[in-house]
Write a protein that holds these residues in place. Structure first.
Motif, short mmCIF file in Angstrom:
data_model
loop_
_atom_site.label_atom_id
_atom_site.label_comp_id
_atom_site.label_asym_id
_atom_site.label_seq_id
_atom_site.Cartn_x
_atom_site.Cartn_y
_atom_site.Cartn_z
N LEU A 46 43.45 -53.69 96.40
CA LEU A 46 44.36 -54.23 95.40
C LEU A 46 45.16 -55.44 95.86
O LEU A 46 45.88 -56.06 95.07
CB LEU A 46 45.32 -53.13 94.93
CG LEU A 46 44.65 -51.87 94.36
CD1 LEU A 46 45.69 -50.83 93.99
CD2 LEU A 46 43.77 -52.21 93.17
N GLY A 47 45.11 -55.77 97.14
CA GLY A 47 45.82 -56.94 97.63
C GLY A 47 47.33 -56.82 97.57
O GLY A 47 48.03 -57.84 97.51
N ASP A 48 47.85 -55.61 97.62
CA ASP A 48 49.30 -55.44 97.60
C ASP A 48 49.76 -54.79 98.91
O ASP A 48 48.97 -54.59 99.82
CB ASP A 48 49.75 -54.63 96.37
CG ASP A 48 49.20 -53.21 96.33
OD1 ASP A 48 48.71 -52.72 97.36
OD2 ASP A 48 49.28 -52.58 95.26
N HIS A 49 51.05 -54.46 98.99
CA HIS A 49 51.58 -53.91 100.24
C HIS A 49 51.00 -52.53 100.57
O HIS A 49 50.85 -52.19 101.74
CB HIS A 49 53.11 -53.84 100.19
CG HIS A 49 53.63 -52.88 99.19
ND1 HIS A 49 53.65 -53.16 97.83
CD2 HIS A 49 54.12 -51.63 99.33
CE1 HIS A 49 54.15 -52.11 97.19
NE2 HIS A 49 54.45 -51.18 98.07
N ALA A 50 50.66 -51.75 99.57
CA ALA A 50 50.12 -50.41 99.82
C ALA A 50 48.62 -50.44 100.10
O ALA A 50 48.13 -49.68 100.93
CB ALA A 50 50.40 -49.51 98.62
N TRP A 51 47.89 -51.30 99.40
CA TRP A 51 46.44 -51.42 99.54
C TRP A 51 46.11 -52.90 99.72
O TRP A 51 45.68 -53.59 98.80
CB TRP A 51 45.72 -50.86 98.31
CG TRP A 51 46.09 -49.44 98.01
CD1 TRP A 51 46.92 -49.02 97.04
CD2 TRP A 51 45.65 -48.28 98.70
NE1 TRP A 51 47.04 -47.65 97.07
CE2 TRP A 51 46.25 -47.17 98.09
CE3 TRP A 51 44.80 -48.06 99.78
CZ2 TRP A 51 46.03 -45.87 98.53
CZ3 TRP A 51 44.58 -46.76 100.20
CH2 TRP A 51 45.19 -45.69 99.58
N PRO A 52 46.28 -53.45 100.93
CA PRO A 52 46.21 -54.90 101.14
C PRO A 52 44.81 -55.52 101.08
O PRO A 52 44.68 -56.73 100.91
CB PRO A 52 46.81 -55.09 102.53
CG PRO A 52 46.60 -53.78 103.21
CD PRO A 52 46.68 -52.74 102.14
N THR A 53 43.76 -54.72 101.20
CA THR A 53 42.40 -55.26 101.19
C THR A 53 42.04 -55.81 99.81
O THR A 53 42.50 -55.30 98.79
CB THR A 53 41.41 -54.16 101.59
OG1 THR A 53 41.85 -53.52 102.77
CG2 THR A 53 40.03 -54.71 101.81
N LEU A 54 41.21 -56.84 99.80
CA LEU A 54 40.69 -57.40 98.55
C LEU A 54 39.17 -57.36 98.57
O LEU A 54 38.54 -57.20 99.61
CB LEU A 54 41.14 -58.86 98.38
CG LEU A 54 42.60 -59.06 97.99
CD1 LEU A 54 43.00 -60.52 98.17
CD2 LEU A 54 42.83 -58.61 96.55
N ASN A 55 38.58 -57.50 97.40
CA ASN A 55 37.14 -57.61 97.23
C ASN A 55 36.76 -59.05 96.96
O ASN A 55 37.61 -59.88 96.63
CB ASN A 55 36.66 -56.76 96.05
CG ASN A 55 36.71 -55.28 96.34
OD1 ASN A 55 36.57 -54.85 97.47
ND2 ASN A 55 36.89 -54.49 95.30
N SER A 56 35.48 -59.31 97.04
CA SER A 56 34.88 -60.55 96.55
C SER A 56 33.73 -60.14 95.64
O SER A 56 33.14 -59.07 95.83
CB SER A 56 34.35 -61.40 97.70
OG SER A 56 35.39 -61.86 98.51
N SER A 57 33.41 -60.96 94.65
CA SER A 57 32.34 -60.65 93.71
C SER A 57 31.51 -61.89 93.45
O SER A 57 31.96 -63.01 93.66
CB SER A 57 32.92 -60.15 92.37
OG SER A 57 33.62 -58.94 92.55
N LEU A 58 30.29 -61.64 92.97
CA LEU A 58 29.44 -62.75 92.54
C LEU A 58 28.47 -62.28 91.49
O LEU A 58 28.23 -61.09 91.33
CB LEU A 58 28.69 -63.36 93.74
CG LEU A 58 27.70 -62.52 94.52
CD1 LEU A 58 26.33 -62.46 93.84
CD2 LEU A 58 27.54 -63.08 95.91
N ILE A 59 27.96 -63.23 90.75
CA ILE A 59 26.87 -62.98 89.82
C ILE A 59 25.80 -64.02 90.11
O ILE A 59 26.11 -65.19 90.34
CB ILE A 59 27.32 -63.00 88.34
CG1 ILE A 59 26.17 -62.52 87.45
CG2 ILE A 59 27.87 -64.34 87.94
CD1 ILE A 59 26.59 -62.14 86.05
N ALA A 60 24.57 -63.57 90.16
CA ALA A 60 23.44 -64.45 90.48
C ALA A 60 22.27 -64.10 89.58
O ALA A 60 22.11 -62.94 89.17
CB ALA A 60 23.04 -64.28 91.94
#
Length: 97
Positions: A46-60
């Motif tokens: 979630l990219g916040d203080h509790a859950w700092p990890t983020l994802n990346s996405s793509l469409i191909a």
């Protein structure tokens, strides 16, 4: 032709792009910072203080057999990194204009 939507932990994004290249896939649209949470397990990204990890996405979009080679590579990448999280979804599509 297949449309492939993929979402993964940001730590895997460059490796995913390399796998695309190795499979002969060139065109895609990517989002380097997205939030999300898996359907069954894993931690939210979630990219916040509790859950700092983020994802990346793509469409191909890819023709066979490149699409199948890429999806196999994604399955292996997921098996090699079970704690990071990667999911791909695909569907058959028509041509382009």
């Amino acid at each position: 032709m297949k449309a492939i939507f993929l979402s993964c932990n940001q730590a895997l994004y460059e490796e995913v792009l390399q796998k695309m290249k190795e499979c002969g896939m060139r065109g895609y649209t990517g989002w380097e910072e997205v939030t999300g949470c898996g359907m069954t397990d894993g931690e939210p990204h979630l990219g916040d203080h509790a859950w700092p990890t983020l994802n990346s996405s793509l469409i191909a979009m890819a023709e066979e057999p490149a699409a199948s080679r890429f999806l196999d590579a994604v399955r292996q990448l997921d098996a090699d990194n079970p704690l990071l999280g990667i999911r791909a979804f695909w569907w058959e599509i028509g041509g382009t204009i």
